[in-house]
Design a protein around this motif. Structure first.
Motif, short mmCIF file in Angstrom:
data_model
loop_
_atom_site.label_atom_id
_atom_site.label_comp_id
_atom_site.label_asym_id
_atom_site.label_seq_id
_atom_site.Cartn_x
_atom_site.Cartn_y
_atom_site.Cartn_z
N TYR A 137 0.80 -1.22 0.00
CA TYR A 137 0.00 0.00 0.00
C TYR A 137 0.83 1.27 0.00
CZ TYR A 137 -4.38 -2.50 0.51
OH TYR A 137 -5.46 -3.31 0.28
N SER A 138 2.15 1.17 -0.04
CA SER A 138 2.97 2.38 -0.18
C SER A 138 2.61 3.07 -1.49
CB SER A 138 4.45 2.02 -0.14
OG SER A 138 4.79 1.14 -1.20
N ASP A 139 2.74 4.41 -1.50
CA ASP A 139 2.29 5.16 -2.68
C ASP A 139 3.15 6.40 -2.87
OD1 ASP A 139 1.42 6.95 -0.72
OD2 ASP A 139 -0.68 6.38 -0.89
N SER A 140 2.65 7.35 -3.63
CA SER A 140 3.44 8.54 -3.96
C SER A 140 3.74 9.41 -2.75
CB SER A 140 2.70 9.37 -5.02
OG SER A 140 1.43 9.78 -4.55
N ASN A 141 3.04 9.21 -1.65
CA ASN A 141 3.30 9.96 -0.41
C ASN A 141 4.22 9.19 0.54
OD1 ASN A 141 1.71 12.22 -1.11
ND2 ASN A 141 -0.13 11.09 -0.55
N THR A 142 4.72 8.05 0.09
CA THR A 142 5.64 7.25 0.89
C THR A 142 7.08 7.58 0.52
OG1 THR A 142 4.06 5.40 1.01
CG2 THR A 142 6.39 4.90 1.45
N VAL A 143 7.92 7.68 1.54
CA VAL A 143 9.37 7.76 1.33
C VAL A 143 9.98 6.58 2.09
CG1 VAL A 143 11.48 9.10 1.61
CG2 VAL A 143 9.30 10.27 1.17
N PHE A 144 10.57 5.65 1.36
CA PHE A 144 11.26 4.54 2.00
C PHE A 144 12.64 4.99 2.47
CE2 PHE A 144 8.29 1.90 -0.53
CZ PHE A 144 7.82 1.08 0.49
N VAL A 145 12.99 4.57 3.68
CA VAL A 145 14.33 4.80 4.21
C VAL A 145 15.08 3.48 4.07
CG1 VAL A 145 15.69 5.62 6.16
CG2 VAL A 145 13.31 6.40 5.88
N ALA A 146 15.89 3.38 3.03
CA ALA A 146 16.62 2.14 2.76
C ALA A 146 17.74 2.00 3.78
CB ALA A 146 17.18 2.16 1.35
#
Length: 218
Positions: free
Chosen positions: A101-110
């Motif tokens: 459900y991640s989307d355009s408002n998600t920022v993943f912290v790798a």
């Protein structure tokens, strides 16, 4: 948090924030390796982000109504990975669903352990790559805005998880600054009043000073 730090009501802050930056971001900590190797370089080169548990198969086959069937995913995880631990299977099912459900408002912290590697945004549509042991994928743009010695202020938040939404205030303050103002940050032009000019090390003080530079809505 907004009222405590800046003395603004939530509605005032949201109005000003969206006018300047767009929708509020959700920062999700995501691991970049399994027991065999790291995928960070591969993902960065391919502009994707991913998560594992290949025996579960494509998450799209668990569609149920408007969502995903968490119980069915947890059952498959229990059969293939956590035969004696139903609670862990259920928790990991939640992580897979969070990724889906991640989307355009998600920022993943790798992350590589406690070391942040990059921020990944512009998250696209889910797809499944059955050639990889990290088959659940999404397109994303990698921003390498961390140095070798950088770390989240609260290092332990989300540790030992594969996909975890960060909520610790100090971590969010740190990540917002990196995202908008760090080296190779995701946003190139945010106007005057940059927090990069604020030199205090305390993030709460930085936030208050930065907010005073913004245009308060009438």
């Amino acid at each position: 948090m907004i009222e405590n730090y800046a003395g603004w009501s939530y509605c005032e802050f949201i109005s000003a924030f969206r006018d300047r930056f767009g929708s509020i971001k959700q920062f999700i900590r995501i691991g970049t390796s399994d027991r065999s190797r790291s995928y960070a370089d591969e993902w960065g080169n391919k502009s994707v982000i991913g998560i594992g548990w290949p025996a579960v198969g494509s998450l799209e086959k668990y569609a149920a109504g408007d969502g995903l069937d968490r119980e069915a995913i947890a059952s498959e995880l229990k059969i293939n990975y956590y035969s004696t631990d139903a609670r862990t299977a259920s928790r990991k099912a939640g992580e897979l669903i969070r990724f889906y459900y991640s989307d355009s408002n998600t920022v993943f912290v790798a992350m590589a352990g406690e070391q942040p590697l990059a921020l990944v945004d512009n998250i696209g549509k889910y797809f499944y790559d059955d050639s990889s042991d990290m088959p659940n994928r999404k397109p994303g743009k990698w921003h390498y805005c961390f140095g070798a010695g950088d770390a989240l202020p609260s290092k332990s938040e989300g540790k030992q998880t594969s996909c975890y939404q960060l909520t610790d205030v100090d971590n969010l303050m740190y990540l917002y600054e990196k995202y908008y103002y760090g080296s190779d940050g995701a946003v190139d032009d945010i106007g005057d009043g940059s927090v990069s000019a604020v030199v205090e090390t305390n993030y709460r003080e930085k936030f208050c000073r930065w907010m005073r530079l913004q245009v308060k809505p009438e």
